[in-house]
Design a protein around this motif. Structure first.
Motif, PDB file in Angstrom:
ATOM      1  N   UNK A  53      66.338 -62.491  12.010  1.00  0.00           N
ATOM      2  CA  UNK A  53      67.799 -62.557  11.991  1.00  0.00           C
ATOM      3  C   UNK A  53      68.382 -61.985  13.275  1.00  0.00           C
ATOM      4  N   UNK A  54      67.797 -60.903  13.767  1.00  0.00           N
ATOM      5  CA  UNK A  54      68.264 -60.316  15.027  1.00  0.00           C
ATOM      6  C   UNK A  54      67.997 -61.272  16.188  1.00  0.00           C
ATOM      7  N   UNK A  55      66.827 -61.889  16.198  1.00  0.00           N
ATOM      8  CA  UNK A  55      66.518 -62.846  17.258  1.00  0.00           C
ATOM      9  C   UNK A  55      67.512 -64.013  17.234  1.00  0.00           C
ATOM     10  N   UNK A  69      58.243 -66.181  20.025  1.00  0.00           N
ATOM     11  CA  UNK A  69      58.064 -65.029  19.157  1.00  0.00           C
ATOM     12  C   UNK A  69      58.578 -65.323  17.749  1.00  0.00           C
ATOM     13  N   UNK A  70      59.746 -65.967  17.683  1.00  0.00           N
ATOM     14  CA  UNK A  70      60.321 -66.295  16.376  1.00  0.00           C
ATOM     15  C   UNK A  70      59.419 -67.242  15.603  1.00  0.00           C
ATOM     16  N   UNK A  76      53.782 -66.351  10.157  1.00  0.00           N
ATOM     17  CA  UNK A  76      53.172 -65.277   9.386  1.00  0.00           C
ATOM     18  C   UNK A  76      53.913 -65.079   8.062  1.00  0.00           C
ATOM     19  N   UNK A  77      55.222 -65.117   8.119  1.00  0.00           N
ATOM     20  CA  UNK A  77      56.013 -64.929   6.896  1.00  0.00           C
ATOM     21  C   UNK A  77      55.716 -66.034   5.884  1.00  0.00           C
ATOM     22  N   UNK A  78      55.684 -67.267   6.353  1.00  0.00           N
ATOM     23  CA  UNK A  78      55.444 -68.384   5.443  1.00  0.00           C
ATOM     24  C   UNK A  78      54.016 -68.395   4.914  1.00  0.00           C
ATOM     25  N   UNK A 146      54.388 -55.553  20.718  1.00  0.00           N
ATOM     26  CA  UNK A 146      54.283 -55.210  22.140  1.00  0.00           C
ATOM     27  C   UNK A 146      55.110 -56.157  23.003  1.00  0.00           C
ATOM     28  N   UNK A 147      55.249 -57.413  22.560  1.00  0.00           N
ATOM     29  CA  UNK A 147      55.984 -58.404  23.354  1.00  0.00           C
ATOM     30  C   UNK A 147      57.497 -58.318  23.149  1.00  0.00           C
TER      31      UNK A 147
END
Length: 290
Positions: A53-55, A69-70, A76-78, A146-147
């Protein structure tokens, strides 16, 4: 004499710190063990959605690395959505059991609950067999952590964030119009996701000391109602012998859920009109509703 309050940190830096904290929380939650595994998956996925959400709030201002990144966070979430759905199925049946006054229906719910619990155990077992202790996912998240600071956070000023909020409100408005027009499960689910993201963006701004930028707050009661509707829709989809991993022998339960869905969708339609009227979402244009 009282000391003046410290000013909030620069907007971009504050949002970066917030996103990093949520990503660390996700890594920690995915490491929970024993009886906390299901809660850890749920909480970890919530933190990943907060980072996303921030991205989305920053959008293209965060630079070309943001979509990459998003996308990995979404992947991973899915990858853990089946675990969360299995847990939600059990929780929904427990909630319905607590409300029923019919012993016959309670028996149907108990039987369905046993089947759902078995499905939950199998789903988690399969996931952990492929990724013990979710170690692979946690390692990927550490790389993303880290990224994260390398994105162009200093480019986020008040105008950029206001534009991000406007985008989110526009998406809520379009999803609301579509749900009112068609009312299919996927439409209600889309609206829930859009409204949840707007609420997560508002929370991020409040917690970083920039809550004055939010304007009209998102309707959290509606978001909760949409969440319950989605859980009921998930249960209804499983009330079939023919459904993948279906709950066998659930005809009476399906009738109960159908009645509950009809009642709740009618209430939600009234509340959606209020959202658009209150300005919590940008109404769609004529072209978008055509």
């Amino acid at each position: 004499m009282a000391q003046p309050a410290d000013p909030p940190p620069p907007l971009g830096d504050a949002l970066c710190d917030y996103a990093q904290a949520e990503l660390r929380r996700a890594i920690d939650c995915f490491g929970w063990r024993g009886g906390r595994v299901h809660a850890g998956v749920h909480q970890g996925r919530k933190s990943l959605r907060r980072v996303r959400a921030v991205l989305a709030l920053g959008g293209e201002r965060l630079g070309p690395g943001m979509p990459l990144l998003d996308r990995e966070l979404r992947r991973i979430c899915r990858s853990l959505s089946a675990e969360r759905d299995a847990q939600a199925l059990v929780e929904t049946l427990d909630h319905l059991r607590s409300r029923t006054r019919s012993e016959a229906m309670a028996a149907h719910l108990r039987r369905a609950r046993r089947q759902a619990a078995a499905l939950r155990a199998k789903t988690l077992r399969d996931t952990l067999a492929a990724d013990p202790a979710l170690g692979g996912r946690r390692a990927r998240l550490r790389v993303l952590l880290a990224a994260l600071p390398a994105l162009e956070w200093r480019a986020l000023d008040a105008d950029a964030v206001q534009a991000g909020l406007a985008r989110s409100r526009g998406r809520v408005g379009r999803a609301a119009a579509r749900a009112l027009r068609r009312g299919k499960p996927a439409d209600w689910h889309r609206l829930r996701r859009r409204l949840r993201r707007l609420a997560q963006q508002a929370t991020a701004l409040r917690r970083t000391g920039h809550g004055g930028m939010i304007g009209a707050p998102p309707d959290r009661h509606l978001a909760a109602a949409l969440g319950w509707l989605q859980d009921l829709q998930l249960l209804r989809a499983r009330c079939s012998d023919r459904a993948p991993f279906g709950l066998a022998g659930c005809g009476p339960l399906a009738a109960l859920v159908d009645a509950e869905l009809d009642r709740r969708q009618a209430r939600l339609a009234v509340r959606l009109q209020a959202i658009l009227a209150a300005g919590q979402a940008t109404p769609p244009t004529e072209q978008e509703t055509a």
